[in-house]
Design an enzyme around this catalytic site. Structure first.
Site: not given
Ligand code: GUN
Length: 285
Positions: A56, A100, A123
């Site tokens: 990311k 996350q 998100d």
């Molecule tokens: N953990 C697994 N997938 C995701 C996601 O799309 N966003 C976030 N923040 N955490 C995750």
């Protein structure tokens, strides 16, 4: 007669989305004198989370988005983490906040993500944004489901009227996926651990999204001839290879379109996160 499936290239479409984001980020910079900003918060050192977080951050850098790293020890208290979220909510250089998941045991992920300003919730996990999607007036949309929709559009798959089956009912993928498909005019079935006959639900689907996180759960012979198959699963098989939830080698002989793992939905998720960050940045101005 089976024809060869079209393998949907999430890397190529993701790159196209990222190029659009890069152009928008440059325009934002010219208009506002600063780059759009994404705060990436990782609590603890879960190894697969560290991999995602790195991708990311790299994606931000390449797209001209400023990424603010917040690597927080797993020993952080609830109050300290909430204070960080409030500080990021108030920071004018931060347009998007990514927490996350999963969080270490002892921290309530719902409580923490609920504290994120919905306008910065790139998100799309905040109940405000989920609610907007449920009411067919989407705001910031969960990245993986949004990526599936974008990939379908890029390959000319018309969703209106399709019978769609979503396998998995998580808050991150399955549920918002069903809402996205409904918004696009599909007739949607959601399967979960209580589903009595998964096979028959998959067999009648023109479109399948597999998001259960179990290798081989969706058998290749269940796939309807010509169906579109989106595999969100990322699992390691006994040989340590990355595989999805769909039995790919058999499904590819029946499907009309299919996503590989890796190189299908994964790169789309990151691309849509960057796109959401630009949406958040431009909406805030
Ligand atoms: N953990 C697994 N997938 C995701 C996601 O799309 N966003 C976030 N923040 N955490 C995750």
């Amino acid at each position: 007669m089976a024809t060869a499936a079209i393998i949907m290239d999430g890397k190529a479409v993701g790159a196209k989305v990222r190029a659009e984001v890069k152009r928008r980020a440059a325009a934002f910079m010219a208009a506002h004198g600063r780059a759009p900003g994404l705060a990436v918060v990782q609590v603890g050192e879960d190894p697969s989370s560290s991999g995602y977080v790195l991708s990311k951050r790299k994606g931000c850098e390449e797209a001209g988005i400023a990424s603010f790293a917040n690597d927080i020890p797993a020993s952080v208290t609830r109050a300290e983490l909430l204070a960080l979220v409030h500080q990021l909510n108030d920071n004018p250089l931060v347009d998007g906040i990514l927490m996350q998941l999963p969080l270490p045991a002892g921290l309530d992920a719902n409580e923490i993500t609920d504290a994120i300003d919905p306008k910065k919730d790139v998100d799309g996990f905040h109940p405000h944004n989920t609610g907007l999607l449920a009411q067919k007036r989407p705001g910031l949309r969960p990245c993986t489901p949004y990526g599936v929709i974008r990939l379908a559009q890029e390959y000319g798959i018309k969703l209106k009227g399709l019978r769609a089956t979503v396998v998995g009912a998580s808050n991150i993928v399955g549920r918002p996926m069903a809402l996205e498909l409904l918004l696009a005019g599909a007739t949607v079935t959601i399967c979960h651990t209580g589903t009595r006959d998964l096979r028959s639900e998959v067999e009648r689907a023109d479109l399948v999204v597999a998001a259960a996180g179990r290798a081989g759960l969706v058998r290749g012979e269940w796939i309807r001839e010509g169906a579109a198959v989106f595999d969100v699963g990322i699992n390691r098989n006994a040989e340590g290879r990355l595989v999805g939830d769909v039995d790919y080698d058999v499904a590819i002989r029946r499907a009309g379109w299919i996503t590989p793992v890796p190189g299908g939905i994964g790169p789309m998720t990151i691309a849509m996160l960057l796109s959401n960050t630009l949406d958040a940045a431009t909406a805030a101005k």
